[in-house]
Motif scaffolding. Structure first.
Motif, mmCIF file in Angstrom:
data_model
loop_
_atom_site.group_PDB
_atom_site.id
_atom_site.type_symbol
_atom_site.label_atom_id
_atom_site.label_comp_id
_atom_site.label_asym_id
_atom_site.label_seq_id
_atom_site.Cartn_x
_atom_site.Cartn_y
_atom_site.Cartn_z
ATOM 1 N N CYS A 142 2.555 -1.076 1.839
ATOM 2 C CA CYS A 142 1.662 -0.443 3.019
ATOM 3 C C CYS A 142 2.067 -1.295 4.361
ATOM 4 N N ILE A 143 2.192 -0.581 5.415
ATOM 5 C CA ILE A 143 2.196 -1.117 6.787
ATOM 6 C C ILE A 143 0.988 -0.933 7.665
ATOM 7 N N ARG A 144 -0.233 -0.685 7.020
ATOM 8 C CA ARG A 144 -1.586 -0.949 7.446
ATOM 9 C C ARG A 144 -1.461 0.217 8.832
ATOM 10 N N CYS A 145 -1.058 1.448 8.687
ATOM 11 C CA CYS A 145 -1.097 2.435 9.856
ATOM 12 C C CYS A 145 -2.421 3.265 9.802
ATOM 13 N N GLY A 146 -3.158 3.161 8.672
ATOM 14 C CA GLY A 146 -4.546 3.955 8.589
ATOM 15 C C GLY A 146 -4.323 5.475 8.442
ATOM 16 N N CYS B 3 -4.000 7.076 5.884
ATOM 17 C CA CYS B 3 -4.545 7.672 4.679
ATOM 18 C C CYS B 3 -5.875 7.811 4.934
ATOM 19 N N ILE C 142 -6.421 3.264 0.704
ATOM 20 C CA ILE C 142 -5.467 2.206 0.544
ATOM 21 C C ILE C 142 -6.585 0.903 0.213
ATOM 22 N N CYS D 204 1.282 9.159 3.622
ATOM 23 C CA CYS D 204 1.610 7.969 3.820
ATOM 24 C C CYS D 204 3.050 7.765 4.230
ATOM 25 N N PRO D 205 3.533 7.331 5.340
ATOM 26 C CA PRO D 205 4.758 7.217 5.905
ATOM 27 C C PRO D 205 5.753 6.086 4.949
ATOM 28 N N VAL D 206 5.314 5.674 4.019
ATOM 29 C CA VAL D 206 6.234 4.782 3.309
ATOM 30 C C VAL D 206 6.129 5.111 1.604
ATOM 31 N N ILE E 12 3.577 5.831 -0.630
ATOM 32 C CA ILE E 12 2.929 4.920 -1.473
ATOM 33 C C ILE E 12 2.097 6.124 -2.353
ATOM 34 N N LEU F 108 -0.799 6.818 -3.670
ATOM 35 C CA LEU F 108 -1.982 6.375 -3.674
ATOM 36 C C LEU F 108 -2.793 6.881 -4.788
HETATM 37 S S1 SF4 Z 1 -0.731 5.732 4.908
HETATM 38 FE FE1 SF4 Z 1 0.205 4.436 3.542
HETATM 39 S S2 SF4 Z 1 1.120 2.812 4.898
HETATM 40 FE FE2 SF4 Z 1 -0.662 3.763 6.012
HETATM 41 S S3 SF4 Z 1 -2.359 2.477 5.736
HETATM 42 FE FE3 SF4 Z 1 -2.342 4.048 4.122
HETATM 43 S S4 SF4 Z 1 -1.261 3.269 2.337
HETATM 44 FE FE4 SF4 Z 1 -0.643 2.077 4.050
#
Ligand code: SF4
Length: 475
Positions: free
Chosen positions: A312-316, A318, A341, A372-374, A376, A378
């Motif tokens: 997670c890069i904490r982009c928000g 999701c 997340i 999710c840009p990476v 995950i 979820l």
């Molecule tokens: S979309 Fe992905 S990277 Fe961004 S906060 Fe949620 S889990 Fe983290």
């Protein structure tokens, strides 16, 4: 504040959220605008799916080699005259920071937005130590002025407040006398904060990514407060979750692109800064640099079935697509990490005892996974949590009984068919004007939170129709 923001029952918190129509409107319109902006920023980048794959690969590679990159980072920071501290627990992390500050006899601290400092309960520890601590991110500053109202979004912590509420807070706590225009409110806060930056002895920031081969940290902000926090006070302390690291600037560039577009729908935020210990001969910047690397349970996640959560890069992003977050709002999660997340990582960091309801706060629509840009997965991680919670017998005995009964019913077509025959007559006792409105204790909670039509009569049912058709066609 620590990981847990509200100790009340999950049902109490969600009832509060569902009843707060103001908050729901605010969250709904913020979600809609962030979603649209994210989409157009992502499209402008070209093949977004390829970028996501690159982001996923970078995060996975870094996690697989985390020990190597952390060691490289530590060596490079020390080579440049900085200090690095590895904290196994949140207590170790906040005590280290407090000790650095106490040793300097510093009292005035400015801080930029950082979720990991919330996680280690840093504000509380420093205020107890007699420091005057000021949050400098506008959203966080508003929350601090509102008696430390908890954040409700990873990127936009004051998302649940509107301008009228902010005007009221500023008027009551800071003597603000102007109207509710956002420009005037922001200008007023900026004036107050400028003075705080100039007076501060220590600046504390988070760290979006540490760059291992440079011995530096990367800050991604829109207000410039992060840069002022790091650059003006004589001592800069940065705090990072142990997984927030990239090998080089090349990987940082990919992740910053994904982060800015996913978080706020911008190509890049206004300030993308790479900083660290000052070099010899630098005429400005802090004289002393500390980087605190926080584990606090992350080592247990690494290599586990939840390993991907560490990507997670904490982009928000999701949170911005989640239908459950939209209705219950961020505070209902009772954690500094809300949304999908948050429902995955909060039970990992804080345990099932306090957070076992969170993985069930999802419709499993997988919109979070898609965005999710990476990459995950979820929704799969939420299912895994649910399986663990059931395996550990953490659901109530009534719920276990209900699930067994439903399982039995759904696994036997004959039993299911027979039960349906009685559904209409039985439901008459529970229905009013064609809707089911009451029921036995066993299913009262389930009925109470749903809008259910009374089942059709047996002779009008799909099964009856099918049987009739089969009879007519001789099948
Ligand atoms: S979309 Fe992905 S990277 Fe961004 S906060 Fe949620 S889990 Fe983290």
């Amino acid at each position: 504040m620590s990981l847990q923001t509200d100790k009340r029952d999950f049902s109490e918190r969600t009832t509060d959220g569902l009843g707060d129509s103001f908050m729901r409107n605010a969250v709904g319109s913020a979600q809609d605008s962030l979603k649209t902006r994210r989409l157009s920023a992502a499209t402008a980048l070209g093949d977004w799916e390829q970028w996501r794959t690159a982001g996923q690969q970078i995060r996975q590679h870094t996690l697989q080699n985390l020990d190597y990159y952390l060691e490289q980072l530590a060596g490079n920071i020390e080579k440049k005259g900085g200090h690095i501290y590895f904290a196994a627990t949140k207590e170790e992390a906040s005590s280290y920071i407090r000790d650095v500050i106490v040793q300097k006899q510093a009292k005035k601290i400015v801080k930029s937005k950082s979720m990991v400092t919330e996680e280690i309960d840093l504000n509380h520890v420093l205020i107890e130590a007699g420091c005057e601590l000021i949050e400098t991110d506008l959203g966080e500053y508003i929350l601090q002025m509102d008696d430390w109202d908890p954040p409700s979004h990873i990127v936009a912590p004051a998302l649940h407040k509107d301008r009228r509420q902010i005007q009221r807070v500023f008027a009551e706590k800071l003597g603000y006398t102007d109207d509710e225009s956002p420009e005037k409110l922001a200008r007023f806060a900026r004036k107050v904060l400028r003075q705080k930056f100039l007076e501060a002895e220590v600046g504390i920031t988070g760290c979006n990514f540490a760059v291992a081969n440079l011995g530096a940290i990367n800050l991604v902000t829109n207000e410039g407060n992060g840069d002022l926090t790091a650059a003006i006070p004589k001592t800069h302390i940065a705090v990072m979750g142990m997984e927030r690291i990239v090998p080089t600037l090349a990987e940082m560039e990919v992740l910053d692109n994904l982060l800015c577009r996913s978080a706020v729908g911008q190509k890049l935020t206004s300030y993308i800064t790479v900083m660290g210990p000052s070099a010899a001969g630098d005429t400005d910047g802090p004289e002393e640099f500390h980087l605190v690397v926080v584990d606090n349970g992350r080592s247990d996640i690494l290599g586990s079935e939840f390993n991907e959560a560490l990507q997670c890069i904490r982009c928000g992003a999701c949170l911005n697509v989640c239908p459950v977050y939209r209705h219950i709002g961020g505070h209902a999660y009772g954690s500094i990490y809300p949304g999908p997340i948050g429902a995955v990582i909060t039970p990992l960091l804080g345990g099932y005892d306090d957070f076992k309801e969170l993985p069930f706060a999802s419709s499993l629509c997988a919109a979070c996974t898609d965005v999710c840009p990476v990459r995950i997965p979820l929704h799969e991680q939420l299912i895994r949590h649910r399986q663990n919670i059931v395996k550990e017998n953490r659901t109530g005995s009534m719920e276990r009984f209900q699930m067994k009964a439903v399982g039995r019913l759904l696994s036997s077509p004959a039993l299911f068919g027979k039960t349906l025959r009685f559904a209409h007559p039985a439901s008459r006792l529970m229905s009013k004007h064609g809707r089911i409105v009451r029921g036995p204790e066993l299913i009262r909670g389930w009925i109470g939170s749903r809008d259910l039509s009374q089942p059709v009569k047996q002779q009008d049912s799909f099964r009856a129709w099918l049987d009739k058709r089969k009879g007519e066609s001789g099948q």
